[in-house]
Design a protein around this motif. Structure first.
Motif, mmCIF file in Angstrom:
data_model
loop_
_atom_site.group_PDB
_atom_site.id
_atom_site.type_symbol
_atom_site.label_atom_id
_atom_site.label_comp_id
_atom_site.label_asym_id
_atom_site.label_seq_id
_atom_site.Cartn_x
_atom_site.Cartn_y
_atom_site.Cartn_z
ATOM 1 N N TYR A 126 0.808 -1.190 0.391
ATOM 2 C CA TYR A 126 0.017 0.050 -0.129
ATOM 3 C C TYR A 126 0.840 0.922 0.091
ATOM 4 C CZ TYR A 126 -3.957 -2.787 0.532
ATOM 5 O OH TYR A 126 -4.853 -3.346 0.136
ATOM 6 N N HIS A 135 -1.059 -1.299 -4.125
ATOM 7 C CA HIS A 135 -2.715 -0.124 -3.995
ATOM 8 C C HIS A 135 -1.862 1.138 -3.565
ATOM 9 C CE1 HIS A 135 -5.844 -3.484 -2.733
ATOM 10 N NE2 HIS A 135 -3.780 -4.138 -2.940
ATOM 11 N N VAL A 195 -3.549 4.774 -1.839
ATOM 12 C CA VAL A 195 -4.243 5.227 -0.578
ATOM 13 C C VAL A 195 -3.613 7.212 -0.896
ATOM 14 C CG1 VAL A 195 -4.909 5.155 1.334
ATOM 15 C CG2 VAL A 195 -4.163 3.207 0.489
ATOM 16 N N GLU A 246 -9.611 -0.406 -9.013
ATOM 17 C CA GLU A 246 -10.053 -1.267 -7.847
ATOM 18 C C GLU A 246 -9.259 -1.193 -6.893
ATOM 19 O OE1 GLU A 246 -8.808 -4.233 -11.043
ATOM 20 O OE2 GLU A 246 -9.576 -2.106 -10.895
ATOM 21 N N ARG A 247 -7.618 -0.709 -7.248
ATOM 22 C CA ARG A 247 -6.792 -0.438 -6.200
ATOM 23 C C ARG A 247 -6.448 0.805 -5.829
ATOM 24 N NH1 ARG A 247 -3.902 -5.407 -8.957
ATOM 25 N NH2 ARG A 247 -1.976 -4.228 -8.932
ATOM 26 N N HIS A 261 -7.446 4.024 -4.281
ATOM 27 C CA HIS A 261 -8.338 4.138 -3.008
ATOM 28 C C HIS A 261 -8.350 5.617 -2.525
ATOM 29 C CE1 HIS A 261 -8.222 -0.188 -2.254
ATOM 30 N NE2 HIS A 261 -6.295 0.168 -2.069
ATOM 31 N N LEU A 320 -9.276 7.674 0.617
ATOM 32 C CA LEU A 320 -9.674 8.011 2.008
ATOM 33 C C LEU A 320 -9.965 9.075 2.662
ATOM 34 C CD1 LEU A 320 -9.137 6.594 4.855
ATOM 35 C CD2 LEU A 320 -6.838 7.615 4.902
ATOM 36 N N ARG A 364 -10.053 3.403 9.238
ATOM 37 C CA ARG A 364 -10.333 3.278 8.319
ATOM 38 C C ARG A 364 -9.010 2.614 7.432
ATOM 39 N NH1 ARG A 364 -13.653 9.022 6.769
ATOM 40 N NH2 ARG A 364 -16.105 8.335 7.819
ATOM 41 N N LEU A 390 -8.396 -0.526 5.384
ATOM 42 C CA LEU A 390 -8.675 -1.377 4.187
ATOM 43 C C LEU A 390 -7.297 -1.890 3.780
ATOM 44 C CD1 LEU A 390 -7.771 0.354 1.184
ATOM 45 C CD2 LEU A 390 -7.266 1.931 2.059
ATOM 46 N N TYR A 402 -13.146 5.152 -8.670
ATOM 47 C CA TYR A 402 -12.232 5.294 -7.824
ATOM 48 C C TYR A 402 -12.553 4.130 -6.405
ATOM 49 C CZ TYR A 402 -8.741 7.350 -10.088
ATOM 50 O OH TYR A 402 -7.839 7.520 -11.305
ATOM 51 N N ASP A 403 -12.377 3.759 -5.478
ATOM 52 C CA ASP A 403 -12.650 3.002 -4.297
ATOM 53 C C ASP A 403 -12.799 3.688 -3.144
ATOM 54 O OD1 ASP A 403 -13.152 1.131 -2.248
ATOM 55 O OD2 ASP A 403 -11.708 1.309 -1.290
ATOM 56 N N VAL A 427 -12.959 5.056 0.652
ATOM 57 C CA VAL A 427 -12.549 4.501 2.232
ATOM 58 C C VAL A 427 -13.119 5.964 2.518
ATOM 59 C CG1 VAL A 427 -11.236 3.744 3.680
ATOM 60 C CG2 VAL A 427 -11.144 3.117 1.372
#
Length: 444
Positions: free
Chosen positions: A13, A128, A130, A196-197, A199, A201, A216, A220, A311-312, A314
């Motif tokens: 990450y 990933h 973030v 999808e990877r 994220h 936040l 959170r 993740l 995008y994901d 969180v």
């Protein structure tokens, strides 16, 4: 290096920022709890926060100033990536670590080439991205303060004009949008990592529990939030408006010839981060009312782009929309309620007292170091070793006391007290002037 068999592919990450979005708090949670996280299968490669800083400078291709005394960072990213591979590869069938985290708030500033290099260097592991984000109404004043902590000396109105109204390629706007234009930043990474990877936040609102951001982040990366102890975690110290204005005045007085590494070491790291916070009257810098409509429109544009990219998320994208004014002390215009000279004089006086406290502590430490150095110069090595051993070992201490008692009985006299150390002639030179921040410093 082959992917470990017998389980899922280890993941890395990359927490790439952004600045002023809770990154200091998250990094404190990570490094303060590194041992507990390691036992839970989370690797912090490089074994230090500084290793991540150096690796980020290398990835961004930054050049060092000629007289910068800090360790070189060329090749530091490759060293960090190799450390990930070494730890994941130590146990091929059953890896001790299942997740690695690399965190630096300005990783988001890398160009497309840097993003590609980072992802490629971590293959074949699952990378990933973030990106922590914050509402613009809170972000803009906080970023202006960060600029001031890095030698910027214009007021908030001027800074806002450059960021909001000026061209993207110049002034304060160039860096701000480099790290806070979410579609552009994540687009540089999404060319190398599937959406999808990637994220986003979101930073919880000011009324949310402090630990929510960590909860959170931990969820993740797949670790129980309770593994980490939040009691020692620190956030980036926020300055009040008055404290920020005093720092602006200091910046204007710093001589232009002072290199940035020295400015960061003394003004940023000491004055802005350790001494100044809490010295002035409380009161956050508010976003002016005449900028709030723009901030709301821009936030809706950014959140829409996040949704469209897939995008994901969180957290909650609604947290990125400006809320109500956080204070009843809301200015009527861009310059309302700016601190006056009396407030600046008050915070300056208390800041000087804080610096004097720090000088006192350092003076005591320096005096002790000089005493120890003088003792080492004047005392025979065997006697010095016996003294140091006796201070650390009770058995040696008893033997030394017995020896002196025997000498007393044999000679019938008290042994003379050990002489007090005297300052070396070189101490006066050590106390002389060094590098100064202002040419108006007095000549000693």
């Amino acid at each position: 290096m082959a992917v470990p068999s017998g389980g899922p592919t280890p993941a890395v990450y990359l927490h790439i920022g952004a600045p002023k979005s809770g990154t200091t708090y998250l990094q404190s949670m990570l490094w303060d709890n590194a041992e507990a996280l390691s036992e839970a299968g989370v690797l912090l490669p490089g074994d230090s926060f500084d290793a991540h800083v150096r690796a980020t400078r290398d990835l961004r291709g930054l050049s060092r100033e000629p007289d910068d005394p800090r360790p070189a960072w060329e090749g530091a990213w490759d060293e960090l990536a190799a450390d990930v591979t070494d730890h994941f590869g130590d146990h091929v069938k059953e890896p001790a670590y299942r997740v690695a985290v690399i965190s630096n708030e300005v990783l988001c500033a890398v160009d497309d080439e840097g993003a590609e290099r980072a992802v490629r260097s971590l293959a074949p592991y699952e990378v990933h991205i973030v990106y922590s984000a914050r509402d613009l109404a809170g972000l803009l004043p906080s970023e202006w303060q960060e600029y001031v902590k890095h030698r910027f000396h214009y007021d908030f109105d001027h800074w806002l004009h450059e960021v909001v109204d000026g061209p993207r390629g110049g002034g304060a706007a160039q860096w701000f949008w480099r790290v806070h234009d979410i579609p552009e930043v994540l687009g540089r990474w999404a060319r190398h990592v599937p959406p999808e990877r990637v994220h986003v936040l979101t930073l919880p609102g000011p009324d949310a529990p402090r630990e929510r951001l960590w909860e959170r982040f931990a969820a993740l990366v797949g670790v129980d939030p309770a593994v980490a102890d939040p009691s020692t975690a620190r956030a980036n110290a926020s300055l009040s408006w008055t404290e920020t204005e005093l720092l602006r005045a200091v910046n204007a007085a710093v001589d232009e010839s002072v290199p940035m590494w020295l400015y960061h070491r003394l003004v940023t790291d000491v004055l802005a981060l350790k001494i100044l916070p809490g010295r002035g009257e409380p009161g956050r810098v508010p976003l002016p009312l005449d900028r709030r409509a723009w901030a709301a429109d821009k936030a809706r544009e950014l959140t829409g782009a996040i949704r469209s990219a897939g995008y994901d998320v969180v957290g909650d994208l609604a947290e990125l929309l400006p809320g109500q004014s956080p204070s009843e002390r809301e200015p009527a215009g861009p310059s309302g309620f700016a601190p006056g000279q009396a407030e600046l004089l008050d915070v300056a006086a208390h800041t000087i007292l804080g610096l004097l406290d720090q000088v006192s502590v350092l003076t005591e430490e320096l005096t002790e170091l000089r005493r120890e150095r003088s003792e080492q110069h004047e005392t025979a090595l065997p006697k010095l070793m016996a003294r140091h051993l006796s201070e650390r070992n009770q058995a040696v201490w008893k033997m030394r006391v017995g020896y002196w008692h025997l000498k007393e009985r044999l000679k019938g006299i008290e042994p003379p007290p050990e002489p007090e150390p005297e300052a070396d002639a070189g101490d006066d030179a050590a106390a002389g002037p060094g590098i100064v921040l202002s040419q108006r410093a007095p000549v000693r």
